[in-house]
Design a protein around this motif. Sequence first.
Motif, PDB file in Angstrom:
ATOM      1  N   PRO A 209       1.059  -1.145  -0.116  1.00  0.00           N
ATOM      2  CA  PRO A 209      -0.107   0.075   0.268  1.00  0.00           C
ATOM      3  C   PRO A 209       1.149   1.739  -0.169  1.00  0.00           C
ATOM      4  O   PRO A 209       1.793   1.723   0.688  1.00  0.00           O
ATOM      5  N   LEU A 210       0.578   2.336  -0.467  1.00  0.00           N
ATOM      6  CA  LEU A 210       0.815   3.782  -1.097  1.00  0.00           C
ATOM      7  C   LEU A 210       0.097   4.394  -1.185  1.00  0.00           C
ATOM      8  O   LEU A 210      -1.047   4.224  -0.916  1.00  0.00           O
ATOM      9  N   PHE A 211       0.200   5.463  -0.187  1.00  0.00           N
ATOM     10  CA  PHE A 211      -0.535   6.704   0.266  1.00  0.00           C
ATOM     11  C   PHE A 211      -0.241   7.813  -0.490  1.00  0.00           C
ATOM     12  O   PHE A 211       0.825   8.267  -0.477  1.00  0.00           O
ATOM     13  N   VAL A 212      -1.743   8.766  -1.077  1.00  0.00           N
ATOM     14  CA  VAL A 212      -0.815   9.966  -1.375  1.00  0.00           C
ATOM     15  C   VAL A 212      -2.431  11.151  -0.366  1.00  0.00           C
ATOM     16  O   VAL A 212      -3.234  11.225  -0.557  1.00  0.00           O
TER      17      VAL A 212
ATOM     18  N   CYS B 268       7.793   5.371   6.367  1.00  0.00           N
ATOM     19  CA  CYS B 268       8.127   6.400   5.441  1.00  0.00           C
ATOM     20  C   CYS B 268       7.824   7.365   4.985  1.00  0.00           C
ATOM     21  O   CYS B 268       6.347   7.022   4.365  1.00  0.00           O
ATOM     22  N   GLY B 269       7.646   8.390   4.114  1.00  0.00           N
ATOM     23  CA  GLY B 269       7.452   9.221   3.603  1.00  0.00           C
ATOM     24  C   GLY B 269       8.559  10.412   2.912  1.00  0.00           C
ATOM     25  O   GLY B 269       9.763  10.882   3.482  1.00  0.00           O
ATOM     26  N   ILE B 270       8.163  11.201   1.741  1.00  0.00           N
ATOM     27  CA  ILE B 270       7.963  12.163   1.144  1.00  0.00           C
ATOM     28  C   ILE B 270       7.220  13.093   0.915  1.00  0.00           C
ATOM     29  O   ILE B 270       5.992  13.177   0.969  1.00  0.00           O
ATOM     30  N   TYR B 271       7.441  14.463   1.487  1.00  0.00           N
ATOM     31  CA  TYR B 271       6.979  16.252   1.227  1.00  0.00           C
ATOM     32  C   TYR B 271       7.397  16.806   0.466  1.00  0.00           C
ATOM     33  O   TYR B 271       8.698  17.489   0.792  1.00  0.00           O
ATOM     34  N   TYR B 272       6.696  17.235  -0.549  1.00  0.00           N
ATOM     35  CA  TYR B 272       7.026  17.892  -1.962  1.00  0.00           C
ATOM     36  C   TYR B 272       7.250  19.382  -1.345  1.00  0.00           C
ATOM     37  O   TYR B 272       6.186  19.943  -2.010  1.00  0.00           O
TER      38      TYR B 272
ATOM     39  N   ILE C 186       2.797   8.631   1.354  1.00  0.00           N
ATOM     40  CA  ILE C 186       3.672   7.730   2.602  1.00  0.00           C
ATOM     41  C   ILE C 186       3.846   5.771   1.567  1.00  0.00           C
ATOM     42  O   ILE C 186       3.035   5.368   1.280  1.00  0.00           O
ATOM     43  N   PHE C 187       4.704   5.607   2.633  1.00  0.00           N
ATOM     44  CA  PHE C 187       5.519   4.362   1.863  1.00  0.00           C
ATOM     45  C   PHE C 187       5.385   2.931   2.885  1.00  0.00           C
ATOM     46  O   PHE C 187       6.135   3.677   3.554  1.00  0.00           O
TER      47      PHE C 187
END
Length: 219
Positions: free
Chosen positions: A17-20, A133-137, A189-190
Amino acid sequence: MYSDTPQVESIQAWNSPLFVSSNPDHEFLKEDLLNYIYRYQQTQQQAIASEVAVNAKHQLFESKLCFLEAEEPAVMELRRMLEELLSAVATEVNAPYWPEGAEGDAQIIESWFHVTHNGGYHDIHSHPNCSWCGIYYLDPGECELGSRNGVNRFYDPRNNADHYGDPGTAYLSQQGYWDFEPVEGQIVIFPSYLKHSALPYFGAKDRVVVAFNAVIDLV
């Protein structure tokens, strides 16, 4: 008397699962966060202050792994929002496996920023010692999906899923990766086991992101 068709049960195993999502206060926090990041960058003694996987990174600045611990109002607000989001994601995914009524409580244990210049990239990697984990652009610069400029690429975790292809494997997509276009204010989020990379970025503007690792406790 034979039945025409046997009954078949579908089992969806080993999903990733990945979340946006998006930061509702992005416009309010953006300039303060960018100003703080660039001030922080000026104090760095080396490009990769974390000293982690230095040879996997090119033409980018990376902070130490405690960025979201700064007692800076915009940074503190960002951390609060991200931990709430992570808590909600972990609760949704794990609800069938947790005690009834339990909720997740996320704690970000590592966080850092990347300021990527023209020609910069980050080779394939994953994040150990955490669950999500996550990445914020914060400012994706000139990233663009069509040309794969500066996109984040996530790789299929199913080893050998693409070792053979015929019409019966069309559901696998036979691609082996999934590209995510950086969009300003968005958060992806992944799960920590997913290998990913940041493909080469080309642009006059910087590509600025905040990344983070989290662990989850039960409430």
